[in-house]
Design an enzyme around this catalytic site. Structure first.
Site, PDB file in Angstrom:
ATOM      1  N   LYS A  35       0.844  -1.206   0.000  1.00 37.00           N
ATOM      2  CA  LYS A  35       0.000   0.000   0.000  1.00 37.00           C
ATOM      3  C   LYS A  35       0.876   1.251   0.000  1.00 37.00           C
ATOM      4  CE  LYS A  35      -0.343  -0.236   5.038  1.00 37.00           C
ATOM      5  NZ  LYS A  35      -1.071  -0.863   6.152  1.00 37.00           N
ATOM      6  N   ARG A 129     -10.206   0.119  15.269  1.00 39.97           N
ATOM      7  CA  ARG A 129     -10.125   0.831  13.995  1.00 39.97           C
ATOM      8  C   ARG A 129     -11.123   0.111  13.088  1.00 39.97           C
ATOM      9  NH1 ARG A 129      -4.359   1.544  11.004  1.00 39.97           N
ATOM     10  NH2 ARG A 129      -4.825  -0.630  10.564  1.00 39.97           N
ATOM     11  N   TYR A 254      17.042  30.318   6.739  1.00 36.39           N
ATOM     12  CA  TYR A 254      15.839  31.039   7.179  1.00 36.39           C
ATOM     13  C   TYR A 254      15.831  31.201   8.687  1.00 36.39           C
ATOM     14  CZ  TYR A 254      13.627  30.635   2.582  1.00 36.39           C
ATOM     15  OH  TYR A 254      13.321  30.737   1.261  1.00 36.39           O
ATOM     16  N   MET A 302      12.791  24.422   1.189  1.00 32.82           N
ATOM     17  CA  MET A 302      12.015  23.582   0.271  1.00 32.82           C
ATOM     18  C   MET A 302      12.908  22.755  -0.668  1.00 32.82           C
ATOM     19  SD  MET A 302       8.989  24.633  -2.398  1.00 32.82           S
ATOM     20  CE  MET A 302       7.989  25.454  -1.167  1.00 32.82           C
TER      21      MET A 302
HETATM   22  C1  LIG Z   1      -0.336  -1.868   6.712  1.00 32.21           C
HETATM   23  C2  LIG Z   1      -0.932  -3.125   7.193  1.00 32.21           C
HETATM   24  C3  LIG Z   1      -0.134  -4.231   7.466  1.00 32.21           C
HETATM   25  C4  LIG Z   1       1.380  -4.195   7.405  1.00 32.21           C
HETATM   26  O1  LIG Z   1       1.883  -3.616   8.577  1.00 32.21           O
HETATM   27  P1  LIG Z   1       3.473  -3.517   8.832  1.00 32.21           P
HETATM   28  O2  LIG Z   1       3.587  -3.015  10.213  1.00 32.21           O
HETATM   29  O3  LIG Z   1       3.996  -2.508   7.847  1.00 32.21           O
HETATM   30  O4  LIG Z   1       4.023  -4.858   8.614  1.00 32.21           O
HETATM   31  C5  LIG Z   1      -0.773  -5.404   7.837  1.00 32.21           C
HETATM   32  N1  LIG Z   1      -2.108  -5.471   7.944  1.00 32.21           N
HETATM   33  C6  LIG Z   1      -2.911  -4.415   7.693  1.00 32.21           C
HETATM   34  C7  LIG Z   1      -4.385  -4.549   7.846  1.00 32.21           C
HETATM   35  C8  LIG Z   1      -2.352  -3.204   7.318  1.00 32.21           C
HETATM   36  O5  LIG Z   1      -3.140  -2.164   7.083  1.00 32.21           O
END
Ligand SMILES: *Cc1c(COP(=O)(O)O)cnc(C)c1O
Length: 357
Positions: A35, A129, A254, A302
């Site tokens: 992701k 969550r 800055y 920047m």
């Molecule tokens: C992002 C995520 C993971 C991976 O987590 P890491 O700590 O990066 O290994 C696993 N399960 C779910 C549901 C996630 O959203």
């Protein structure tokens, strides 16, 4: 000349880290979580290096689309699940497995009559969550099992809030909760994120979901990825584009936050917060110039930052400056910026050149 700011992605390190994860839990399948554009490393190239994983995990259908567009045929799990009925057609078209975490999704599936889609059913075992409350989980499982448009092979999953802290009782209680409410006929489960893979063997089950560890990122505070046998998958670097001799008492950058304690040479490097380097680092945070640590001085701006060259009188325009990667753990920079390594790699911006090596 092209701007020198470069993120080198180490394909071998990604493969090494996948092997490390597999050796920690040899009986489990591995979902490589890619992701957020592969934690900022670039989705397609990361998937290529991690093509030996058993599945990919994404947070957006558009990422699944990108993976299918370049020919990946592995399983893909949509970790945050679908939002609306129209998404179901896309899941089918792309053969994407979806997480189901809320009653509104059960209602949408009940109204739907397409070909069977595969689902991972999520329990909220204490993180609060995504997921069904534990006492509603068995009923959700039974309802999905009875739906003709849902595949029979439902994977039961949950996610840990504190698995990065060894011995944290929250992980123990989340595990116990998951097991207590797991339906008797549910045989395929997934709990472990990277930290749990490495520190909580009782959570391994049938499917691991590893993200950060695959990129060599630390999974415990105060430690680096290499403490766990992982290799950093990203080196962020640039070059000096100017040097200056500055008099004692003069201020740099800055707001003049840095005052030169003596007559000194400083270097100006082509990287700043516009590239994703954090602006709010602690004074004296290091970078690697020609392999040696030099302190970053003054405000990060920047496009530019300045470094103290007193330890390197030979340093010259064109010299390479490494901001993090091999020799300078990203965890150290994250700590100096009051954040975690994941946020830094995810924050690299589009003007940074990516290169595979
Ligand atoms: C992002 C995520 C993971 C991976 O987590 P890491 O700590 O990066 O290994 C696993 N399960 C779910 C549901 C996630 O959203």
């Amino acid at each position: 000349m092209a701007r020198a700011t470069t993120a080198r992605i180490h394909m071998d390190a990604l493969r090494h880290n996948l092997a490390r994860i597999r050796s920690a839990a040899p009986d489990s399948k591995v979902m490589a979580v890619v992701k957020a554009d592969g934690y900022g490393h670039g989705l397609e190239r990361v998937a290529q290096a991690l093509a030996g994983a058993d599945a990919f995990g994404v947070a957006a259908i558009s990422d699944a689309q990108r993976l299918r567009a370049v020919g990946f045929s592995q399983g893909i799990v949509l970790l945050s699940g679908f939002d609306e009925a129209a998404d179901l057609a896309q899941l089918r078209e792309l053969s994407v497995v979806t997480v189901v975490h809320h009653p509104f999704q059960l209602a949408m599936l009940a109204e739907d009559s397409g070909s069977p889609i595969s689902v991972w059913l999520k329990m909220d075992s204490g993180m609060h969550r995504l997921g069904f409350p534990p006492e509603q989980f068995p009923e959700a499982y039974r309802r999905l099992k009875a739906m003709p448009n849902v595949d029979d092979d439902i994977v039961c999953m949950s996610h840990f809030a504190s698995s990065d802290e060894p011995g944290n009782p929250q992980t123990v209680s989340q595990l116990a909760c998951f097991d207590a409410f797991l339906p008797a006929d549910a045989s395929v489960c997934s709990l472990a994120n990277s930290a749990a893979v490495l520190a909580w063997p009782a959570s391994h089950r049938q499917w691991l979901r590893a993200g950060g560890a695959l990129y060599g990122l630390s999974v415990a505070s105060g430690r680096t990825g290499s403490d766990f046998g992982l290799k950093p998958a990203m080196t962020l670097s640039t070059r000096l584009i100017s040097t200056q001799q500055v008099r004692a008492g003069e201020r740099v950058g800055y707001a003049g936050t840095y005052v030169c304690p003596e007559d000194m040479r400083i270097g100006v490097a082509a990287i700043g917060y516009g590239d994703g380097y954090p602006r709010n680092i602690r004074p004296g945070t290091p970078a690697l110039l020609n392999g040696q640590r030099v302190p970053i001085i003054g405000r990060v701006s920047m496009d530019l930052m300045t470094v103290d060259l007193r330890s390197q009188p030979q340093a010259a325009v064109g010299d390479e400056l490494i901001l993090w990667g091999g020799g300078l753990p990203v965890e150290e920079i994250a700590e100096a910026a009051g954040t975690i390594s994941y946020e830094l790699t995810c924050s690299i911006t589009r003007r940074v050149r990516f290169r595979e090596d």
